[in-house]
Design a protein around this motif. Structure first.
Motif, PDB file in Angstrom:
ATOM      1  N   LYS A 104       4.284  -1.835  21.051  1.00 40.44           N
ATOM      2  CA  LYS A 104       3.945  -3.166  21.604  1.00 40.44           C
ATOM      3  C   LYS A 104       3.192  -4.038  20.608  1.00 40.44           C
ATOM      4  O   LYS A 104       3.245  -5.259  20.677  1.00 40.44           O
ATOM      5  N   ASP A 105       2.490  -3.413  19.689  1.00 41.12           N
ATOM      6  CA  ASP A 105       1.704  -4.181  18.716  1.00 41.12           C
ATOM      7  C   ASP A 105       2.595  -4.933  17.733  1.00 41.12           C
ATOM      8  O   ASP A 105       3.741  -4.572  17.521  1.00 41.12           O
ATOM      9  N   ILE A 106       1.989  -5.948  17.133  1.00 42.73           N
ATOM     10  CA  ILE A 106       2.665  -6.589  16.000  1.00 42.73           C
ATOM     11  C   ILE A 106       2.139  -5.896  14.737  1.00 42.73           C
ATOM     12  O   ILE A 106       0.930  -5.809  14.528  1.00 42.73           O
ATOM     13  N   ILE A 107       3.058  -5.373  13.943  1.00 41.64           N
ATOM     14  CA  ILE A 107       2.640  -4.616  12.757  1.00 41.64           C
ATOM     15  C   ILE A 107       3.046  -5.354  11.483  1.00 41.64           C
ATOM     16  O   ILE A 107       4.008  -6.116  11.483  1.00 41.64           O
ATOM     17  N   TYR A 108       2.327  -5.090  10.407  1.00 36.99           N
ATOM     18  CA  TYR A 108       2.698  -5.669   9.115  1.00 36.99           C
ATOM     19  C   TYR A 108       2.484  -4.652   8.007  1.00 36.99           C
ATOM     20  O   TYR A 108       1.685  -3.722   8.150  1.00 36.99           O
ATOM     21  N   ALA A 109       3.221  -4.817   6.937  1.00 40.03           N
ATOM     22  CA  ALA A 109       3.040  -3.952   5.761  1.00 40.03           C
ATOM     23  C   ALA A 109       3.757  -4.580   4.585  1.00 40.03           C
ATOM     24  O   ALA A 109       4.669  -5.397   4.754  1.00 40.03           O
ATOM     25  N   LEU A 110       3.337  -4.183   3.420  1.00 43.39           N
ATOM     26  CA  LEU A 110       4.011  -4.610   2.207  1.00 43.39           C
ATOM     27  C   LEU A 110       5.271  -3.758   2.055  1.00 43.39           C
ATOM     28  O   LEU A 110       5.192  -2.532   2.065  1.00 43.39           O
ATOM     29  N   ALA A 111       6.432  -4.408   1.965  1.00 45.67           N
ATOM     30  CA  ALA A 111       7.678  -3.646   1.854  1.00 45.67           C
ATOM     31  C   ALA A 111       8.007  -3.339   0.400  1.00 45.67           C
ATOM     32  O   ALA A 111       8.799  -2.461   0.105  1.00 45.67           O
ATOM     33  N   THR A 112       7.406  -4.092  -0.517  1.00 42.10           N
ATOM     34  CA  THR A 112       7.632  -3.838  -1.940  1.00 42.10           C
ATOM     35  C   THR A 112       6.468  -3.003  -2.477  1.00 42.10           C
ATOM     36  O   THR A 112       5.492  -2.774  -1.767  1.00 42.10           O
ATOM     37  N   ALA A 113       6.577  -2.575  -3.728  1.00 39.97           N
ATOM     38  CA  ALA A 113       5.554  -1.676  -4.272  1.00 39.97           C
ATOM     39  C   ALA A 113       4.224  -2.421  -4.497  1.00 39.97           C
ATOM     40  O   ALA A 113       4.227  -3.608  -4.827  1.00 39.97           O
ATOM     41  N   TRP A 114       3.120  -1.701  -4.309  1.00 43.90           N
ATOM     42  CA  TRP A 114       1.810  -2.265  -4.614  1.00 43.90           C
ATOM     43  C   TRP A 114       1.704  -2.450  -6.109  1.00 43.90           C
ATOM     44  O   TRP A 114       1.833  -1.495  -6.859  1.00 43.90           O
ATOM     45  N   GLY A 115       1.472  -3.667  -6.521  1.00 47.39           N
ATOM     46  CA  GLY A 115       1.344  -3.885  -7.959  1.00 47.39           C
ATOM     47  C   GLY A 115       1.703  -5.318  -8.270  1.00 47.39           C
ATOM     48  O   GLY A 115       2.231  -6.039  -7.423  1.00 47.39           O
ATOM     49  N   THR A 116       1.418  -5.707  -9.482  1.00 49.86           N
ATOM     50  CA  THR A 116       1.708  -7.078  -9.886  1.00 49.86           C
ATOM     51  C   THR A 116       3.208  -7.210 -10.118  1.00 49.86           C
ATOM     52  O   THR A 116       3.810  -6.382 -10.800  1.00 49.86           O
ATOM     53  N   ALA A 117       3.805  -8.220  -9.502  1.00 53.10           N
ATOM     54  CA  ALA A 117       5.241  -8.437  -9.626  1.00 53.10           C
ATOM     55  C   ALA A 117       5.535  -9.900  -9.353  1.00 53.10           C
ATOM     56  O   ALA A 117       4.705 -10.596  -8.778  1.00 53.10           O
ATOM     57  N   PRO A 118       6.701 -10.394  -9.792  1.00 52.53           N
ATOM     58  CA  PRO A 118       6.998 -11.803  -9.521  1.00 52.53           C
ATOM     59  C   PRO A 118       6.970 -12.118  -8.029  1.00 52.53           C
ATOM     60  O   PRO A 118       6.451 -13.132  -7.604  1.00 52.53           O
ATOM     61  N   ILE A 119       7.558 -11.237  -7.241  1.00 54.64           N
ATOM     62  CA  ILE A 119       7.650 -11.486  -5.795  1.00 54.64           C
ATOM     63  C   ILE A 119       7.239 -10.230  -5.033  1.00 54.64           C
ATOM     64  O   ILE A 119       7.505  -9.114  -5.476  1.00 54.64           O
ATOM     65  N   ALA A 120       6.595 -10.421  -3.891  1.00 50.98           N
ATOM     66  CA  ALA A 120       6.319  -9.302  -2.980  1.00 50.98           C
ATOM     67  C   ALA A 120       6.848  -9.700  -1.610  1.00 50.98           C
ATOM     68  O   ALA A 120       6.924 -10.889  -1.293  1.00 50.98           O
ATOM     69  N   VAL A 121       7.243  -8.712  -0.836  1.00 50.92           N
ATOM     70  CA  VAL A 121       7.745  -8.994   0.512  1.00 50.92           C
ATOM     71  C   VAL A 121       6.860  -8.293   1.532  1.00 50.92           C
ATOM     72  O   VAL A 121       6.635  -7.086   1.445  1.00 50.92           O
ATOM     73  N   ILE A 122       6.350  -9.100   2.477  1.00 51.96           N
ATOM     74  CA  ILE A 122       5.540  -8.537   3.561  1.00 51.96           C
ATOM     75  C   ILE A 122       6.400  -8.565   4.811  1.00 51.96           C
ATOM     76  O   ILE A 122       7.005  -9.585   5.140  1.00 51.96           O
TER      77      ILE A 122
END
Ligand SMILES: Nc1nc2c(ncn2[C@@H]2O[C@H](COP(=O)(O)OP(=O)(O)OP(=O)(O)O)[C@@H](O)[C@H]2O)c(=O)[nH]1
Ligand SMILES: [Mg+2]
Length: 469
Positions: free
Chosen positions: A23-41
């Motif tokens: 039931k909760d709204i969840i979030y997470a980083l889908a790309t790797a933790w680290g410096t990169a041009p783009i990240a997807v949450i």
């Protein structure tokens, strides 16, 4: 045959399991933790679009957006109205997208402090960080995928070679699921026949109703064929540990570098150059390999070197394949016997190195090599692959191969139950007893795809996922 009226087989429906709260709204980083041009949450859960509105520079547009649309705008801190990042927001409406829930993917800049401030805002509007595998778990709970596909998702993400990637992709596309469904149908047909018999009184059924042995045996054959792919799937999926061992100065590090095609380990004429083990990954004919260069085995009074040798022995005990390297200029058939304990080990290949320096014949059964010049390397490499695959064929990318121990266990369970069902039927025991075994086989096949799934099974699968998947 004796027919008795008895308990009918009941095929369990999907149990309601809530390892995670959906039931909760969840979030997470889908790309790797680290410096990169783009990240997807990734964000998922009922009401997540509405919840995100106060954080987005174009709340009306976001609220009105159709599924699968992308909006450009800023994420803002609602308190101070200052922008946190310039982003693209992709909207998936209820029933669509990966989880099958209303969800959003934010493509932001791949800066760790930036991602952390976005997370802080998401938390402030009532969302919570996702647990490992929670997105895929939701996809499973909403019927977007069965368990064989959920496991394939993880196997794809963790695949170490192109071959294991393509094998897992086949499972994600549902090849395994379809096969299990077909086998299940086959067993179900027998079950309905048995149920029909149980529904009639003994006198209504003629003795000559033939029990469908052939159908059950065929189902068992198909299960066993799949079971037999496990070792291969595990090898190509998880990979193998290959340890280079032998006396000091034999050329272990030289061969290590040759296998890796890079100057990874220090090579020198000094005995005892490698003191701690060195680990590196490579791929041998599609097999992901963890390769270990180790401290040479010799008597030593140096405490550090002794520790290195202790580590070598530990690695040897865990190895799938051992390359015992000897300096061919120093050994002959007799002196080799000091390594008897290793040579008798079926995991061991004897490598006879430095053939360029000597004309002495190599020891019996050894693989002659000049690690320095590369002579004999191709033959040795082929032998390594042959030993690792234990002469099983290399699967082509389209083959149906399993690599999950859970799937192996369920298949084994189903196969054993079918064997018992056939045996009981041959002994002409009452059909309700046979029916119990058939139900067990169906239950195991149902567990494999997740049609029946206990908390334990789900936990075993999803806890191995990474966060964001
Ligand atoms: N001529 C010749 N020399 C070799 C060959 N393989 C290795 N060597 C040399 O033998 C010496 C030892 O090689 P290494 O690869 O460092 O040996 P090692 O087994 O890793 O030695 P330690 O780390 O001390 O246990 C180096 O000088 C290498 O260049 C070979 O096939 N032919
Ligand atoms: Mg070395």
């Amino acid at each position: 045959m004796i027919w008795t009226r008895a308990t009918r087989i009941r095929i369990l429906g999907r149990m309601n399991v809530h390892t995670y709260d959906t039931k909760d709204i969840i979030y997470a980083l889908a790309t790797a933790w680290g410096t990169a041009p783009i990240a997807v949450i990734r964000i998922s859960g009922q009401g997540c679009v509405e919840a995100l509105k106060p954080l987005f520079s174009r709340p009306e547009a976001l609220g009105a957006s159709a599924s699968h649309t992308v909006l450009h705008g800023d994420l803002i801190d609602p308190k101070y109205k200052n922008p946190i990042d310039e982003v693209l927001v992709t909207v998936f409406r209820d029933g669509r997208g990966y989880t099958g829930e209303e969800s959003v993917e934010i493509s932001c800049h791949g800066s760790i402090p930036g991602i952390e401030s976005i997370f802080a805002q998401l938390k402030d509007v009532g969302m919570r960080p996702a647990s490992p595998g929670e997105f895929t778990f939701r996809a499973f709970m909403h019927g977007r995928m069965d368990l064989t596909r959920a496991e394939a998702v993880m196997e794809i993400v963790s695949s170490q070679s192109r071959l294991s990637h393509s094998l897992a992709l086949g499972r994600l596309e549902g090849n395994l699921f379809s096969l299990i469904e077909e086998i299940k149908q086959q067993v179900l047909q027998v079950v309905s026949m048995v149920e029909l018999q149980l529904d009639y009184a003994e006198d209504e059924i003629a003795d000559d109703v033939a029990f469908p042995f052939e159908a059950l045996e065929e189902a068992k054959r198909r299960i066993d064929a799949l079971l037999s792919t496990y070792e291969m799937g595990k090898l190509y999926g998880e990979g193998a540990r290959v340890v280079l061992a032998g006396a000091t100065n034999a050329g272990k590090s030289t061969l290590f570098n040759l296998l890796l095609r890079e100057e990874r380990s220090i090579v020198s004429e000094v005995h005892g150059t490698t003191r701690d083990f060195i680990e590196s990954k490579t791929v041998l004919d599609g097999i992901p390999v963890r390769l270990y260069d180790t401290a040479g085995l010799r008597e030593s009074s140096d405490a550090i070197e002794m520790e290195g040798i202790r580590r070598t022995r530990k690695l040897l005990s865990e190895a799938d394949l051992i390359l015992l390297m000897l300096d061919g200029t120093e050994h002959d058939d007799t002196s080799v016997s000091q390594y008897r304990h290793l040579l008798e080990d079926p995991r061991c290949i004897l490598v006879w190195n430095k053939t360029d320096l000597t004309t002495k014949p190599p020891a019996k059964g050894s693989y002659p090599l000049s690690a320095k010049r590369g002579e004999g390397f191709a033959t040795l490499r082929d032998e390594m692959v042959r030993r690792l695959t234990k002469e099983t064929d290399r699967p082509d990318g389209q083959a149906l191969v399993i690599e999950s121990s859970r799937q192996r266990d369920e298949l084994k369970h189903a196969s054993d139950a079918l064997v018992r069902a056939v045996a009981l039927a041959r002994e002409e025991l009452p059909m309700d007893i046979v029916a119990v075994e058939l139900a067990e086989a169906l239950h195991a096949l149902g567990s494999l795809t997740g049609e029946v799934a206990s908390d334990d099974i789900l936990e075993r699968i999803f806890s191995r996922f990474c966060v964001g998947k």
